[in-house]
Write a protein that holds these residues in place. Structure first.
Motif, PDB file in Angstrom:
ATOM      1  N   ILE A 231       0.855  -1.190   0.000  1.00 26.58           N
ATOM      2  CA  ILE A 231       0.000   0.000   0.000  1.00 26.58           C
ATOM      3  C   ILE A 231       0.886   1.233   0.000  1.00 26.58           C
ATOM      4  O   ILE A 231       1.812   1.336   0.799  1.00 26.58           O
ATOM      5  N   GLU A 232       0.619   2.135  -0.938  1.00 24.77           N
ATOM      6  CA  GLU A 232       1.338   3.406  -0.982  1.00 24.77           C
ATOM      7  C   GLU A 232       0.413   4.492  -0.452  1.00 24.77           C
ATOM      8  O   GLU A 232      -0.724   4.630  -0.916  1.00 24.77           O
ATOM      9  N   VAL A 233       0.870   5.223   0.533  1.00 35.97           N
ATOM     10  CA  VAL A 233       0.065   6.291   1.124  1.00 35.97           C
ATOM     11  C   VAL A 233       0.625   7.634   0.683  1.00 35.97           C
ATOM     12  O   VAL A 233       1.818   7.908   0.855  1.00 35.97           O
ATOM     13  N   THR A 234      -0.223   8.468   0.100  1.00 31.29           N
ATOM     14  CA  THR A 234       0.230   9.779  -0.353  1.00 31.29           C
ATOM     15  C   THR A 234      -0.957  10.721  -0.391  1.00 31.29           C
ATOM     16  O   THR A 234      -2.106  10.291  -0.287  1.00 31.29           O
ATOM     17  N   THR A 235      -0.663  11.979  -0.538  1.00 34.69           N
ATOM     18  CA  THR A 235      -1.739  12.942  -0.723  1.00 34.69           C
ATOM     19  C   THR A 235      -2.058  13.041  -2.210  1.00 34.69           C
ATOM     20  O   THR A 235      -1.419  12.398  -3.050  1.00 34.69           O
ATOM     21  N   TYR A 236      -3.053  13.835  -2.566  1.00 29.14           N
ATOM     22  CA  TYR A 236      -3.405  14.016  -3.972  1.00 29.14           C
ATOM     23  C   TYR A 236      -2.231  14.631  -4.730  1.00 29.14           C
ATOM     24  O   TYR A 236      -1.452  15.405  -4.187  1.00 29.14           O
ATOM     25  N   ARG A 237      -2.153  14.285  -6.011  1.00 33.39           N
ATOM     26  CA  ARG A 237      -1.073  14.825  -6.832  1.00 33.39           C
ATOM     27  C   ARG A 237      -1.629  15.439  -8.104  1.00 33.39           C
ATOM     28  O   ARG A 237      -2.712  15.097  -8.559  1.00 33.39           O
ATOM     29  N   SER A 238      -0.849  16.341  -8.666  1.00 30.79           N
ATOM     30  CA  SER A 238      -1.145  16.874  -9.994  1.00 30.79           C
ATOM     31  C   SER A 238       0.175  16.926 -10.746  1.00 30.79           C
ATOM     32  O   SER A 238       1.243  16.801 -10.160  1.00 30.79           O
ATOM     33  N   GLU A 239       0.093  17.090 -12.072  1.00 24.82           N
ATOM     34  CA  GLU A 239       1.309  17.033 -12.888  1.00 24.82           C
ATOM     35  C   GLU A 239       1.302  18.126 -13.940  1.00 24.82           C
ATOM     36  O   GLU A 239       0.248  18.579 -14.387  1.00 24.82           O
ATOM     37  N   ALA A 240       2.503  18.526 -14.347  1.00 25.48           N
ATOM     38  CA  ALA A 240       2.673  19.431 -15.489  1.00 25.48           C
ATOM     39  C   ALA A 240       3.767  18.850 -16.361  1.00 25.48           C
ATOM     40  O   ALA A 240       4.813  18.420 -15.862  1.00 25.48           O
ATOM     41  N   TYR A 241       3.530  18.794 -17.691  1.00 26.12           N
ATOM     42  CA  TYR A 241       4.479  18.170 -18.612  1.00 26.12           C
ATOM     43  C   TYR A 241       5.156  19.196 -19.511  1.00 26.12           C
ATOM     44  O   TYR A 241       4.551  20.186 -19.918  1.00 26.12           O
ATOM     45  N   ASP A 242       6.413  18.895 -19.846  1.00 23.25           N
ATOM     46  CA  ASP A 242       7.139  19.612 -20.893  1.00 23.25           C
ATOM     47  C   ASP A 242       6.967  18.770 -22.165  1.00 23.25           C
ATOM     48  O   ASP A 242       7.143  17.556 -22.135  1.00 23.25           O
ATOM     49  N   ARG A 243       6.628  19.364 -23.285  1.00 26.04           N
ATOM     50  CA  ARG A 243       6.362  18.603 -24.511  1.00 26.04           C
ATOM     51  C   ARG A 243       7.556  17.811 -24.991  1.00 26.04           C
ATOM     52  O   ARG A 243       7.421  16.872 -25.772  1.00 26.04           O
ATOM     53  N   THR A 244       8.768  18.153 -24.576  1.00 24.41           N
ATOM     54  CA  THR A 244       9.953  17.438 -25.039  1.00 24.41           C
ATOM     55  C   THR A 244      10.289  16.248 -24.160  1.00 24.41           C
ATOM     56  O   THR A 244      11.265  15.545 -24.415  1.00 24.41           O
ATOM     57  N   SER A 245       9.506  16.027 -23.123  1.00 24.39           N
ATOM     58  CA  SER A 245       9.806  14.938 -22.197  1.00 24.39           C
ATOM     59  C   SER A 245       8.514  14.325 -21.690  1.00 24.39           C
ATOM     60  O   SER A 245       7.484  14.985 -21.597  1.00 24.39           O
ATOM     61  N   ARG A 246       8.556  13.009 -21.361  1.00 23.22           N
ATOM     62  CA  ARG A 246       7.396  12.354 -20.762  1.00 23.22           C
ATOM     63  C   ARG A 246       7.509  12.321 -19.245  1.00 23.22           C
ATOM     64  O   ARG A 246       6.702  11.708 -18.568  1.00 23.22           O
ATOM     65  N   LYS A 247       8.521  12.979 -18.686  1.00 21.04           N
ATOM     66  CA  LYS A 247       8.695  13.006 -17.239  1.00 21.04           C
ATOM     67  C   LYS A 247       8.071  14.287 -16.688  1.00 21.04           C
ATOM     68  O   LYS A 247       8.517  15.381 -17.000  1.00 21.04           O
ATOM     69  N   PRO A 248       7.033  14.157 -15.875  1.00 20.11           N
ATOM     70  CA  PRO A 248       6.309  15.346 -15.426  1.00 20.11           C
ATOM     71  C   PRO A 248       6.931  15.999 -14.194  1.00 20.11           C
ATOM     72  O   PRO A 248       7.700  15.386 -13.468  1.00 20.11           O
TER      73      PRO A 248
ATOM     74  N   GLY B 223      -1.736  18.033  -5.124  1.00 17.81           N
ATOM     75  CA  GLY B 223      -2.975  18.641  -5.579  1.00 17.81           C
ATOM     76  C   GLY B 223      -3.958  18.841  -4.438  1.00 17.81           C
ATOM     77  O   GLY B 223      -3.634  18.615  -3.267  1.00 17.81           O
ATOM     78  N   ASP B 224      -5.153  19.255  -4.809  1.00 20.04           N
ATOM     79  CA  ASP B 224      -6.149  19.608  -3.808  1.00 20.04           C
ATOM     80  C   ASP B 224      -7.350  18.667  -3.769  1.00 20.04           C
ATOM     81  O   ASP B 224      -8.155  18.737  -2.843  1.00 20.04           O
ATOM     82  N   SER B 225      -7.502  17.781  -4.775  1.00 21.25           N
ATOM     83  CA  SER B 225      -8.705  16.955  -4.814  1.00 21.25           C
ATOM     84  C   SER B 225      -8.423  15.594  -5.427  1.00 21.25           C
ATOM     85  O   SER B 225      -7.481  15.418  -6.211  1.00 21.25           O
ATOM     86  N   ILE B 226      -9.268  14.624  -5.105  1.00 21.95           N
ATOM     87  CA  ILE B 226      -9.147  13.296  -5.692  1.00 21.95           C
ATOM     88  C   ILE B 226      -9.435  13.350  -7.188  1.00 21.95           C
ATOM     89  O   ILE B 226      -8.823  12.628  -7.977  1.00 21.95           O
ATOM     90  N   GLU B 227     -10.354  14.232  -7.596  1.00 22.33           N
ATOM     91  CA  GLU B 227     -10.675  14.345  -9.028  1.00 22.33           C
ATOM     92  C   GLU B 227      -9.467  14.806  -9.828  1.00 22.33           C
ATOM     93  O   GLU B 227      -9.196  14.310 -10.929  1.00 22.33           O
ATOM     94  N   GLU B 228      -8.714  15.751  -9.271  1.00 26.06           N
ATOM     95  CA  GLU B 228      -7.506  16.247  -9.937  1.00 26.06           C
ATOM     96  C   GLU B 228      -6.454  15.133 -10.023  1.00 26.06           C
ATOM     97  O   GLU B 228      -5.713  15.035 -10.998  1.00 26.06           O
ATOM     98  N   ASP B 229      -6.440  14.289  -9.018  1.00 26.44           N
ATOM     99  CA  ASP B 229      -5.496  13.172  -9.004  1.00 26.44           C
ATOM    100  C   ASP B 229      -5.883  12.112 -10.046  1.00 26.44           C
ATOM    101  O   ASP B 229      -5.045  11.619 -10.801  1.00 26.44           O
ATOM    102  N   LEU B 230      -7.159  11.790 -10.109  1.00 24.91           N
ATOM    103  CA  LEU B 230      -7.602  10.699 -10.982  1.00 24.91           C
ATOM    104  C   LEU B 230      -7.476  11.035 -12.463  1.00 24.91           C
ATOM    105  O   LEU B 230      -7.288  10.136 -13.283  1.00 24.91           O
TER     106      LEU B 230
END
Length: 377
Positions: free
Chosen positions: A1-18, A23-30
């Motif tokens: 089991i991994e325990v963490t808070t909600y997350r969000s991501e931002a990508y650079d178009r030249t890389s697949r590593k965000p 984040g602030d909500s489960i919807e933003e995470d999902l």
């Protein structure tokens, strides 16, 4: 089991590593997830089911769809296109039409993904229960053209004057037939060999004067192409060597005909296959996709006969570990010569005699060695 808070991501178009931030909500995470069927959650402790993107419906319908637009999803992480093909193969799901369209339009984005990550997804696809489904999707969307171009190249055009087997379809059937012969679960070496065994055909295709199409030496060309493609995909040296060897040897059996090989030829077949012999048996049997039942039965009987002869010789001679009748130390002692190239040459000569004539008595082997030595001057 991994325990963490909600997350969000931002990508650079030249890389697949965000750039990952909290984040602030489960919807933003999902919405970060690859597909809606993996974008569901249960809130604790109230046990509330959270499914903002209709993942449960897609799961019931066995459909792969992205939480947001597929264009945004694949732009962020192009490897998701490979995952769509992989999950289709693993789960036997359909890929939503808009997702397929985005894969076609954005296939070039896969080129920013490392060879290792592409290889890992390809392996999972090939080892799945329905690899044809994923491979077909890769070819139809243009993904294969970017990461595995030898596969779509098998779709040779044919016309009314130059009829020949559909090599691409033949390859997929060979893969499925090889899978049916697996005894201890999915075998990556065997499946890759089945997938790659005919990739030399496009480069060796010739239209003969009588209207036939030939592919002379396609197994040799194919072995070199296999080594090049697998190396580019960062496969291990050992796997590259094994798969290339199987591709090179997959036509050898067809010289067997109705069983006219000598014991010497059978020994060489076993020696050349080495530890890959069992896989070579499976690959060769799988390579028969003719609809002519009489021809298929004849090929099967011929291979049955070859396997029986191999078993008989193995019982008599321990073919798997075939060695000359004299070892290096004995050769040096008999010839009165120290270590050096001449001993290696003598060893090779004695090995050839062993393959050609089978085991020799010690005195006969000594006489044969001295005869060879005298001929060397």
């Amino acid at each position: 089991i991994e325990v963490t808070t909600y997350r969000s991501e931002a990508y650079d178009r030249t890389s697949r590593k965000p750039e990952v931030s909290y984040g602030d909500s489960i919807e933003e995470d999902l919405v970060r997830r690859d597909f809606t069927v993996n974008a569901m959650a249960v809130a604790l402790p109230e046990k509330e089911f959270v499914d903002p993107h209709g993942g449960l419906e897609d799961l019931a319908a066995r459909v792969l769809r992205t939480p947001g637009t597929p264009e945004a999803s694949f732009s962020d992480d192009p490897l998701r296109m490979m995952r769509a093909a992989r999950f289709a193969a693993q789960l036997d799901f359909e890929v939503a039409p808009e997702v397929v369209t985005a894969m076609k339009e954005m296939s070039e984005r896969i080129e920013i993904v490392s060879a290792e990550r592409v290889r890992d997804e390809l392996n999972k696809l090939i080892l799945s229960a329905h690899p044809r489904k994923g491979l077909t999707l890769m070819v139809d969307t243009g993904l294969a053209e970017r990461v595995f171009p030898e596969l779509p190249a098998l779709r040779l055009e044919s016309d009314e004057h130059h009829r020949h087997k559909d090599v691409y379809e033949h390859t997929l059937i060979v893969l499925e037939q090889a899978m049916a012969l697996e005894e201890n679960g999915p075998d990556l070496t065997l499946r890759l060999a089945a997938l790659l065994h005919d990739i030399g055909k496009p480069r060796t295709r010739r239209f003969e004067g009588d209207g036939r199409v030939s592919f002379h030496h396609h197994e040799v060309v194919g072995a070199k192409m296999t080594k090049k493609r697998m190396t580019a995909l960062k496969y291990s040296n050992e796997l590259v060597k094994d798969v290339s060897r199987l591709v090179e040897l997959h036509l050898r059996f067809h010289g067997y005909g109705t069983g006219e090989w000598t014991d010497s030829a059978v020994r060489r077949y076993v020696r050349d296959a080495g530890p890959l012999l069992d896989r070579l048996h499976k690959l060769t049997r799988s390579d028969c996709t003719t609809r002519n039942k009489r021809k298929a039965a004849a090929l099967s009987r011929a291979y049955d006969g070859l396997e029986e002869r191999i078993a008989q010789l193995q019982e008599q001679e321990e073919l798997d570990s075939i060695r000359p009748d004299l070892d290096g130390n004995q050769i040096m002692e008999i010839l009165g010569v120290g270590p050096g190239p001449v001993i290696g040459n003598a060893y090779k000569h004695m090995l050839e005699l062993r393959l050609e004539h089978g085991p020799m008595e010690h005195d006969a082997a000594v006489a044969a060695l001295k005869e060879w030595w005298a001929a060397q001057g």
